[in-house]
Design a protein around this motif. Sequence first.
Motif, PDB file in Angstrom:
ATOM      1  N   GLY A   1       0.469  -1.240  -0.269  1.00 19.96           N
ATOM      2  CA  GLY A   1       0.139   0.010  -0.116  1.00 19.96           C
ATOM      3  C   GLY A   1       0.772   1.331  -0.084  1.00 19.96           C
ATOM      4  O   GLY A   1       0.292   2.438  -0.472  1.00 19.96           O
ATOM      5  N   GLN A   2       2.108   1.082   0.452  1.00 22.90           N
ATOM      6  CA  GLN A   2       3.284   2.243   0.374  1.00 22.90           C
ATOM      7  C   GLN A   2       4.115   2.348  -0.617  1.00 22.90           C
ATOM      8  O   GLN A   2       4.903   3.492  -0.191  1.00 22.90           O
ATOM      9  CB  GLN A   2       3.401   2.326   2.273  1.00 22.90           C
ATOM     10  CG  GLN A   2       2.589   2.628   3.233  1.00 22.90           C
ATOM     11  CD  GLN A   2       2.684   3.163   4.391  1.00 22.90           C
ATOM     12  OE1 GLN A   2       4.396   3.301   4.966  1.00 22.90           O
ATOM     13  NE2 GLN A   2       2.775   3.695   5.116  1.00 22.90           N
ATOM     14  N   GLY A   3       3.806   1.014  -1.410  1.00 19.31           N
ATOM     15  CA  GLY A   3       5.143   1.033  -2.824  1.00 19.31           C
ATOM     16  C   GLY A   3       6.181   0.216  -1.592  1.00 19.31           C
ATOM     17  O   GLY A   3       6.789   0.563  -2.433  1.00 19.31           O
ATOM     18  N   ARG A   4       5.926  -0.195  -0.850  1.00 19.25           N
ATOM     19  CA  ARG A   4       7.375  -0.878  -0.674  1.00 19.25           C
ATOM     20  C   ARG A   4       7.346  -2.543  -1.782  1.00 19.25           C
ATOM     21  O   ARG A   4       6.445  -3.011  -1.994  1.00 19.25           O
ATOM     22  CB  ARG A   4       7.336  -1.009   1.215  1.00 19.25           C
ATOM     23  CG  ARG A   4       7.508  -0.355   1.811  1.00 19.25           C
ATOM     24  CD  ARG A   4       7.188  -0.791   3.425  1.00 19.25           C
ATOM     25  NE  ARG A   4       8.708   0.120   3.881  1.00 19.25           N
ATOM     26  CZ  ARG A   4       7.701   1.335   4.657  1.00 19.25           C
ATOM     27  NH1 ARG A   4       6.516   1.792   4.117  1.00 19.25           N
ATOM     28  NH2 ARG A   4       8.822   2.082   4.732  1.00 19.25           N
ATOM     29  N   LEU A   5       8.994  -2.648  -1.714  1.00 24.25           N
ATOM     30  CA  LEU A   5       9.590  -4.108  -2.633  1.00 24.25           C
ATOM     31  C   LEU A   5       9.540  -4.475  -1.004  1.00 24.25           C
ATOM     32  O   LEU A   5       9.645  -6.052  -1.952  1.00 24.25           O
ATOM     33  CB  LEU A   5      10.305  -3.606  -2.939  1.00 24.25           C
ATOM     34  CG  LEU A   5       9.781  -2.583  -4.452  1.00 24.25           C
ATOM     35  CD1 LEU A   5      12.084  -1.941  -5.091  1.00 24.25           C
ATOM     36  CD2 LEU A   5       9.667  -2.676  -5.045  1.00 24.25           C
ATOM     37  N   ASP A   6       9.273  -4.908   0.223  1.00 33.11           N
ATOM     38  CA  ASP A   6      10.272  -5.835   0.399  1.00 33.11           C
ATOM     39  C   ASP A   6       9.032  -5.999   1.778  1.00 33.11           C
ATOM     40  O   ASP A   6       9.371  -6.874   3.027  1.00 33.11           O
ATOM     41  CB  ASP A   6      10.789  -5.206   1.575  1.00 33.11           C
ATOM     42  CG  ASP A   6      10.020  -3.736   2.826  1.00 33.11           C
ATOM     43  OD1 ASP A   6       9.439  -2.942   1.865  1.00 33.11           O
ATOM     44  OD2 ASP A   6      10.962  -3.242   3.624  1.00 33.11           O
ATOM     45  N   GLY A   7       7.845  -6.053   1.240  1.00 33.16           N
ATOM     46  CA  GLY A   7       6.839  -7.239   2.018  1.00 33.16           C
ATOM     47  C   GLY A   7       6.622  -8.440   1.488  1.00 33.16           C
ATOM     48  O   GLY A   7       7.254  -8.793   0.415  1.00 33.16           O
ATOM     49  N   ALA A   8       5.549  -9.165   1.999  1.00 29.26           N
ATOM     50  CA  ALA A   8       5.474 -10.493   2.206  1.00 29.26           C
ATOM     51  C   ALA A   8       4.760 -10.752   0.878  1.00 29.26           C
ATOM     52  O   ALA A   8       4.848 -11.828   0.239  1.00 29.26           O
ATOM     53  CB  ALA A   8       4.382 -11.513   2.670  1.00 29.26           C
ATOM     54  N   LEU A   9       4.555  -9.832   0.150  1.00 31.11           N
ATOM     55  CA  LEU A   9       3.509  -9.762  -1.306  1.00 31.11           C
ATOM     56  C   LEU A   9       4.060  -8.322  -2.079  1.00 31.11           C
ATOM     57  O   LEU A   9       4.393  -7.501  -1.310  1.00 31.11           O
ATOM     58  CB  LEU A   9       2.302 -10.134  -1.664  1.00 31.11           C
ATOM     59  CG  LEU A   9       1.326 -10.965  -0.380  1.00 31.11           C
ATOM     60  CD1 LEU A   9       0.064 -10.463  -0.629  1.00 31.11           C
ATOM     61  CD2 LEU A   9       1.329 -12.038  -1.411  1.00 31.11           C
ATOM     62  N   CYS A  10       4.314  -8.728  -3.647  1.00 28.76           N
ATOM     63  CA  CYS A  10       4.893  -7.940  -4.274  1.00 28.76           C
ATOM     64  C   CYS A  10       4.087  -8.046  -5.290  1.00 28.76           C
ATOM     65  O   CYS A  10       4.885  -8.885  -6.203  1.00 28.76           O
ATOM     66  CB  CYS A  10       5.925  -7.330  -4.322  1.00 28.76           C
ATOM     67  SG  CYS A  10       6.512  -5.360  -4.707  1.00 28.76           S
TER      68      CYS A  10
END
Length: 296
Positions: A205-214
């Motif tokens: 939701g904040q445009g992060r590349l480091d989540g469990a989903l991308c």
Amino acid sequence: TTPPEQQVQVKNPHLDTMEEDILYHFSLGTKTHNLPEMFGDIKFVCVGGSANRMRAFAQFIHQELQLPGNSEEIRDICEGTDRYCMYKVGPVLSISHGMGVPSISIMLHELIKLLHHAHCRDVVLFRIGTSGGVGLAPGTVVISSKAVDHSFHPQFEQVVLGKVITRSTELDEGLANELLQYSTELQDLPTVIGNTMCTHDFYEGQGRLDGALCSFSPEEKLEYLRKAHEAGVRNIEMESTVFAAMCRVCAAVICVTLLNRFEGDQITTPHDVLVEYQQRPQVLVSHFIKKRLGLI
Ligand code: R2B
Ligand code: URA
């Protein structure tokens, strides 16, 4: 001339017809507690995500206002529930709201009713918190000119009876300017006014590349952040739109940035530095309160 005193408004005609109002998530009620006696003198309300931080803020204000008694001994008014914590120090109320729009919105419904039942007047509300910076050095304090949604619009959407309704999220411009002015009187408080984007997630939701989903590329992430920056967004957090929609007048959002999102996604700053950053909004609000009370 001084403006007329403003009573805290609830915009719900059904409330008047209720014999009792139970503020369930605070473990308080109009029949079980004397709310005017407990809260009638409140002039400043400060909300923030973490329970420990809001306790620390209450202790800090206790020292700053040089109130009698031991600041270590302040009691959680909401000890009957572990949903939120609440501390009162003189005319200042400090409350935690958890993370995200649904959590803060439940708290704000009950807070606004609490202030109404207690007949509070001329209350100023602050959200103090953390955020991801958009093109700012970490540690910069952002005072929100307005809260915007994922498409950079100053609005908060809520589903009511199955339909989406929209409320404005403009904030008090005079209050923001006053806070910016005070920040210049303090040391180590780099501060800007800018738009704050509110999202419903910390990762994708904040445009992060480091989540469990991308589901997007690094280029797409940067493109979105660039567009946000062009739209005046200077930081990203998770509660400002509903806070602005529900509080509006005499309300300010003051969040410190923990990182610059153009530089990365992970928060790698050492713990002690993060602790100092999180004190910055508190120092600014404390300075504001002392000015308003004529103590400085
Ligand atoms: C800022 O920090 C939290 C996420 O880490 C969230 O509550 C917010 O708005
Ligand atoms: N809080 C957020 O919501 N986002 C960040 O990047 C940092 C803190």
